[in-house]
Design a protein around this motif. Structure first.
Motif, mmCIF file in Angstrom:
data_model
loop_
_atom_site.group_PDB
_atom_site.id
_atom_site.type_symbol
_atom_site.label_atom_id
_atom_site.label_comp_id
_atom_site.label_asym_id
_atom_site.label_seq_id
_atom_site.Cartn_x
_atom_site.Cartn_y
_atom_site.Cartn_z
ATOM 1 N N VAL A 1 0.858 -1.187 0.000
ATOM 2 C CA VAL A 1 0.000 0.000 0.000
ATOM 3 C C VAL A 1 0.894 1.237 0.000
ATOM 4 N N LEU B 1 1.423 4.495 0.850
ATOM 5 C CA LEU B 1 0.826 5.550 1.678
ATOM 6 C C LEU B 1 1.349 6.935 1.321
ATOM 7 N N LEU B 2 2.435 7.000 0.543
ATOM 8 C CA LEU B 2 2.923 8.319 0.139
ATOM 9 C C LEU B 2 2.071 8.891 -0.991
ATOM 10 N N GLN B 3 1.389 8.037 -1.724
ATOM 11 C CA GLN B 3 0.531 8.522 -2.807
ATOM 12 C C GLN B 3 -0.948 8.473 -2.435
ATOM 13 N N MET B 4 -1.290 7.561 -1.582
ATOM 14 C CA MET B 4 -2.698 7.316 -1.304
ATOM 15 C C MET B 4 -3.315 8.385 -0.415
ATOM 16 N N ARG B 5 -4.564 8.687 -0.664
ATOM 17 C CA ARG B 5 -5.329 9.600 0.195
ATOM 18 C C ARG B 5 -6.330 8.778 0.993
ATOM 19 N N GLY B 6 -6.628 9.248 2.142
ATOM 20 C CA GLY B 6 -7.629 8.562 2.956
ATOM 21 C C GLY B 6 -9.039 8.871 2.480
ATOM 22 N N LEU C 1 -1.293 -1.770 7.324
ATOM 23 C CA LEU C 1 -1.038 -0.328 7.266
ATOM 24 C C LEU C 1 0.198 0.046 8.084
ATOM 25 N N LEU D 1 3.362 1.879 6.622
ATOM 26 C CA LEU D 1 3.763 3.178 7.179
ATOM 27 C C LEU D 1 5.256 3.175 7.479
ATOM 28 N N ALA E 1 7.005 3.626 4.298
ATOM 29 C CA ALA E 1 6.904 5.013 3.813
ATOM 30 C C ALA E 1 7.895 5.901 4.562
ATOM 31 N N GLU E 2 8.011 5.686 5.856
ATOM 32 C CA GLU E 2 8.969 6.485 6.653
ATOM 33 C C GLU E 2 10.404 6.222 6.195
#
Lengths: 72, 391
Positions: B248, B250-255, B368, B372, B375-376
């Motif tokens: 997933v 998370l750097l591109q995805m929006r909630g 997630l 995450l 992503a970090e």
């Protein structure tokens, strides 16, 4: 990257590290939301993420139909 | 959205995610240990008349916009002859239009694949998903036939046929606790299987399957280690797999994306008798008098239009909305989940109005969390590069 933007990215990185240290590494609950917000802001500053928000229709883990299959 | 909204309405999901789950037959030729389908011994079969009625009703009522996918599932579709599906594809084509595309997909256990099936899938453009749980040593632990024998050899023959006939396919792999010690073996298997993508799930507590191997202590930590390793292997691979529900970005995805399972008729499920259900497809056919066994109409009930909301549909929708609202208030992951799968809440917690399930601890929160952390790490590497360039 502009020095000011870089400074902001570094500062938010330090803030994230402080939050992680306080909460004790692995993400959980509110810690997840805070860390996610911080890393996404950093990504925008580093041009790894577009700044404009598109809020709808972005597939999330829920929308992949992993249970129902068939070519996804 | 009103808490008890029960009419068909625009879904906040992509057009491709608009799903009509159609059961050709509840019968399955194999007997997986984790199967949720209580009726898999029944040999009833859908008639072409019932299928046409389903498509006619769904399209006339405007349930879906732009396009939708007919997903042949909930029983082994390939126990019904090719000729039946050939007719169904022709019927569906009559109801498609420039403004309404209709796709088909088949989710199969792969044991009954033949050259004839492969030729048909290619000719009709049917997307194929194969349920396979990794190499024989892992697959045969759960995916067994009615004599208790592992089915891997038969599935492997099916996969070879798909490759031989150039039929693209995806895979679904159900993880058990035992899989978690074998990320490398599992990744290697799927990399060489020919699958275009692999979706993972866990052996869920659903229907007659009332336990999960993930109830073992330390399951979340063990799964986290497994997932971290699978994603690392995949990123290092020369031919990375598409892992839609594990990897997933998370750097591109929006909630705030939609959860298609919590509003009525975002997903339409139809059993072989023409009974209509909605929300999580796993609810179809589950006996519960409080909710009319999750049957909210039948395609033959009313001559025109879509069936009016029944009291049972109203009760189900209200209970699900209550659970979603609690998730919204109580869970930090809500924006990336949208309130969970109603079926998991119902089967695990005994109520739609609960919040956290084993399924969401593993397949949502742990997934997630790992992404995450990735992503970090990506951001940290980019920052280091940036600092060293500036220096």
């Amino acid at each position: 990257m502009q020095p000011k933007v870089r400074l902001l990215a570094v500062a938010s990185g330090i803030a994230a590290l402080a939050l992680q240290a306080r909460a004790g590494a692995p993400a959980d609950g509110a810690n997840f939301a805070t860390r996610l917000r911080v890393v996404q802001e950093q990504a925008v500053a580093l041009h790894l993420r577009p700044a404009a928000a598109q809020t709808d229709a972005t597939p999330t883990p829920w929308n992949d139909f992993s249970n129902y299959g068939g070519g996804y | 959205m009103a808490a008890t909204e029960t009419g068909p309405g625009p879904a906040r999901v992509t057009p491709r995610d608009q799903l009509l789950v159609v059961q050709a037959t509840p019968f399955c030729n194999i007997d997986c240990r984790y199967c949720y389908l209580a009726t898999r011994d029944e040999r009833g079969r859908r008639s072409l008349e019932t299928f046409e009625r389903v498509v006619a009703r769904v399209t006339a009522a405007g349930i879906f916009r732009d396009e939708f996918t007919i997903c042949w599932h909930a029983g082994e579709p390939l126990t019904v002859p090719v000729a039946f599906y050939r007719s169904c594809v022709a019927i569906a084509a009559r109801y498609a239009s420039p403004g309404l595309r209709i796709r088909h997909n088949v989710q199969t256990n792969g044991t009954l694949l033949t050259p004839e099936w492969c030729a048909f899938f290619r000719e009709a453009g049917i997307a194929v998903g194969v349920s396979v749980d990794g190499p024989a040593s892992l697959h045969n632990g759960s995916r067994v036939d009615r004599s208790g024998r592992g089915t891997f050899a038969r599935v492997e023959r099916g996969l070879a046929l798909l490759r031989e006939h150039d039929v693209p396919f995806s895979a679904i792999c159900v993880l058990t606790f035992r899989h978690l010690s074998n990320p490398q073996e599992l990744h290697e298997f799927f990399t060489t299987s020919g699958a275009a993508s692999v979706s993972f799930n866990i052996d869920e507590i659903e229907g007659p399957h009332d336990v999960s191997s993930f109830q073992a202590s330390g399951a979340v930590a063990h799964f986290t280690t497994f997932l971290t390793e699978i994603l690392r292997l995949n990123r290092a691979s020369a031919r990375p797999l598409r892992l839609p529900n594990l990897d997933v970005d998370l750097l591109q995805m929006r909630g705030q994306a939609g959860n298609h399972q919590v509003r009525p008729w975002n997903i339409v499920s139809v059993d072989h008798r023409g009974n209509l259900s909605t929300f999580s497809p796993e609810l179809m056919g589950m006996a519960d008098s409080q909710y009319d066994d999750f049957v909210f109409g039948n395609v033959f009930d009313a001559p025109d239009g879509w069936p009016a909301p029944t009291p049972a549909l109203e009760r189900t929708a209200a209970a699900i909305a209550g659970g979603v609202e609690r998730c919204r208030r109580e869970c930090a992951y809500f924006d990336y989940c949208g309130g969970g799968a109603p079926a998991n809440k119902y089967f695990e917690l005994g109520t739609f109005e609960g919040t956290e399930t084993l399924h969401c601890r593993i397949m949502r929160k742990a997934v997630l969390d790992v992404n995450l952390a990735n992503a970090e790490a990506t951001v940290a590497r980019a920052r280091e590069r940036d600092v060293s360039r500036a220096g």
